[in-house]
Design an enzyme around this catalytic site. Structure first.
Site, mmCIF file in Angstrom:
data_model
loop_
_atom_site.group_PDB
_atom_site.id
_atom_site.type_symbol
_atom_site.label_atom_id
_atom_site.label_comp_id
_atom_site.label_asym_id
_atom_site.label_seq_id
_atom_site.Cartn_x
_atom_site.Cartn_y
_atom_site.Cartn_z
ATOM 1 N N CYS A 71 0.636 -1.459 -0.104
ATOM 2 C CA CYS A 71 -0.074 -0.426 -0.506
ATOM 3 C C CYS A 71 0.748 1.276 -0.335
ATOM 4 C CB CYS A 71 -1.064 -0.144 1.381
ATOM 5 S SG CYS A 71 -1.784 1.677 1.158
ATOM 6 N N CYS A 77 -1.299 5.996 6.715
ATOM 7 C CA CYS A 77 -2.268 5.606 7.614
ATOM 8 C C CYS A 77 -2.848 5.155 8.926
ATOM 9 C CB CYS A 77 -3.240 4.282 6.131
ATOM 10 S SG CYS A 77 -4.697 3.995 6.603
ATOM 11 N N GLN A 282 -16.893 -11.187 13.860
ATOM 12 C CA GLN A 282 -15.914 -11.368 13.172
ATOM 13 C C GLN A 282 -14.930 -11.079 12.651
ATOM 14 O OE1 GLN A 282 -12.688 -11.880 15.728
ATOM 15 N NE2 GLN A 282 -13.965 -12.628 17.370
ATOM 16 N N TYR A 311 -18.944 -12.515 28.518
ATOM 17 C CA TYR A 311 -18.234 -11.333 27.519
ATOM 18 C C TYR A 311 -18.128 -12.320 25.817
ATOM 19 C CZ TYR A 311 -15.075 -9.354 31.510
ATOM 20 O OH TYR A 311 -14.728 -8.779 32.347
ATOM 21 N N GLU A 332 -23.100 -11.631 28.232
ATOM 22 C CA GLU A 332 -22.889 -9.736 27.602
ATOM 23 C C GLU A 332 -23.912 -9.101 27.796
ATOM 24 O OE1 GLU A 332 -20.777 -8.865 24.483
ATOM 25 O OE2 GLU A 332 -21.682 -7.391 24.906
ATOM 26 N N ASP A 381 -13.322 -14.009 26.866
ATOM 27 C CA ASP A 381 -12.834 -13.023 25.807
ATOM 28 C C ASP A 381 -13.766 -11.872 26.346
ATOM 29 O OD1 ASP A 381 -11.991 -12.259 23.393
ATOM 30 O OD2 ASP A 381 -13.296 -13.611 21.832
ATOM 31 N N CYS A 408 -7.810 -9.697 23.899
ATOM 32 C CA CYS A 408 -7.115 -9.121 21.847
ATOM 33 C C CYS A 408 -5.849 -7.890 23.242
ATOM 34 C CB CYS A 408 -8.472 -8.544 22.056
ATOM 35 S SG CYS A 408 -9.022 -7.558 22.687
#
Ligand code: SAH
Length: 451
Positions: A71, A77, A282, A311, A332, A381, A408
């Site tokens: 790119c 970016c 996802q 979660y 959740e 999660d 994450c």
């Protein structure tokens, strides 16, 4: 060294945000866009007491790990941080980042970390893109991506992380706006109609969804846009979403379908999902499948277990595990996601999964203390900030055989693992999975067992 000085530095390491790190006379310099092994000419931009930030001017000797980024906007970016680093090295960089956090924050010094599960093709992996629509200085309507840490749009419809179809769709939308003189949103004044274009593609089904987010109730001449878009192979759902708020939140609450279905369908493994513009899903389904397969193997289910999935989002992990468990309970905070989870269970004929709306740190303690609920396996999660201590305390008290932690953010993961390990658990496996190639993000999945 002073501000604006120009000098040479050898990049010896990379920081958590993908920046190159080098030393000159014991002084540490952070250089964005330089990769480990580069010898670079830089200009000092900010000088602090023990370290400084410098701007890359010229690569004198490229690292053997440096590759030509696909790119042309990779430096400006905000989407990619490490596109100039060879993909194999990106995976090693991520493995190291996880290792460092587990050591530094969690005090785990000799854990075995499995090699990162990488992608077969680290491009075109995203099934979702949200393009801001703006007017440039010359009055042209443009779309593209935000520059790093800003809301300035870099005009570019060709992102190598997204699906190839995005370009064709965006060209149609821009042409339509120009032809019918439809205005682009202006963040400063809150005026102008079209704010974003959301595109989703079911990677298994090739069904396509296009949703225009507008600052108004109606899109003039929308039928003309529909006429063009519906010709695209796979087009399944065309809609508008109304967002009149002055906010950075992209989507508003109301969706009106202009053409086709209200949703597209896609699969992760053999579980089917109906995805509407407002649903969470996802973004990298190929790697998500590998992540969930790892979760399933870490959970070691025989069919007799009671599993809690905290979660749970739209129930993706819950439904994946339900096929091998006695029953699964998902928790959740977002009510709409729970609605989706229930519907997804139903369309897949899964009857042993139930879902609760609420904070994991409130629902689980309540179910445990008041209803005597228990668990053989607990999956968490959480978002980047990790788990609440009340939740971790309840998990320790519920005493499940296994905890599977999907994370994450390896920094909060390290903190939470330490908390559980101080309460009788032991880390058995650590498996990073790359869901976001060319960025510095990394998912990690950990198996904990009772001592
Ligand atoms: N497991 C899901 C989604 C994980 S993302 C999947 O694999 O698709 C993290 C989820 O946690 C989000 O859906 C977010 O809405 C939810 N969440 C955030 N804080 C929460 C809390 N305190 N209790 C329960 N859920 C929460």
């Amino acid at each position: 060294m002073n501000k604006n000085d120009i000098f040479t530095v050898t990049i010896e390491d990379m920081g958590a945000e993908g920046e190159g790190i080098g030393k000159v006379d014991g002084f540490t310099w952070f250089v964005k866009d330089a990769v480990i092994g580069d010898v670079v000419n830089v200009k000092a931009m900010k000088v602090k007491k023990n370290y400084g930030y410098a701007r890359l001017l010229e690569i004198l000797e490229p690292s053997t790990y440096r590759v030509e980024p696909k790119c042309e906007f990779h430096r400006q970016c905000g989407g990619c941080q490490i596109q100039a680093l060879d993909y194999k090295q990106q995976l090693l960089f991520k493995e190291n980042k996880v290792r460092n956090n587990l050591k530094r924050i969690g005090g785990f010094h000799d854990l075995t970390i499995r090699p990162v599960i990488g992608m077969e093709n680290p491009y075109h992996y995203r099934n979702k893109a949200q393009f801001p629509i703006r007017q440039d200085k010359d009055g042209n309507i443009i779309t593209g991506f935000y520059a790093g840490r800003s809301h300035t749009v870099i005009a570019n419809t060709k992102c190598y992380l997204g699906d190839d179809i995005n370009e064709e769709i965006l060209d149609i939308v821009l042409f339509f706006m120009k032809k019918y003189k439809i205005s682009a949103y202006d963040e400063e004044t809150g005026k102008g109609l079209v704010r974003h274009v959301l595109i989703r593609v079911g990677f298994t089904t090739r069904e396509i969804m296009v949703c225009l987010i507008i600052n108004g109730k109606e899109l003039p001449n929308s039928q003309k846009l529909v006429d063009c878009l519906q010709k695209i192979k796979g087009m399944t759902s065309i809609s508008i979403n109304i967002n009149k708020e002055i906010t950075n939140v992209i989507l508003g609450e109301t969706v009106k379908t202009l053409w086709g279905q209200d949703y597209i369908t896609d699969y992760i493994g053999n579980v089917k999902y109906q995805i509407s513009p407002l649903s969470f899903y996802q973004v990298n389904p190929v790697q998500t499948k590998k992540l969930y397969e790892t979760a399933l193997s870490f959970a070691k289910l025989t069919g007799d277990e009671v599993v809690w999935d905290l979660y749970c989002g739209i129930g993706t992990i819950s439904l994946f595990l339900a096929q091998k468990a006695k029953k699964v309970m998902g928790v959740e905070i977002v009510p709409q996601a729970i609605e989706d989870a229930k519907k997804n269970a139903q369309i897949n004929g899964i009857t042993n999964a139930s879902f609760y709306v609420g904070k994991a740190e409130e629902v689980l303690p309540n179910k445990f203390k008041n209803d005597g609920e228990y668990a053989e396996v607990i999956v968490v999660d959480p978002p980047r900030k990790g788990c609440d201590e009340t939740l971790l305390d309840t998990i320790a008290q519920m005493n499940p055989k296994r905890v599977v932690y999907v994370s994450c953010d390896s920094a909060t993961l390290a903190r939470d693992l330490r908390y559980l390990c101080d309460r009788g658990y032991e880390v058995k496996e650590v498996q990073p999975v790359d869901m976001f190639g060319h960025t510095v993000h990394c998912e990690v999945i950990v198996k904990l067992e009772k001592h």
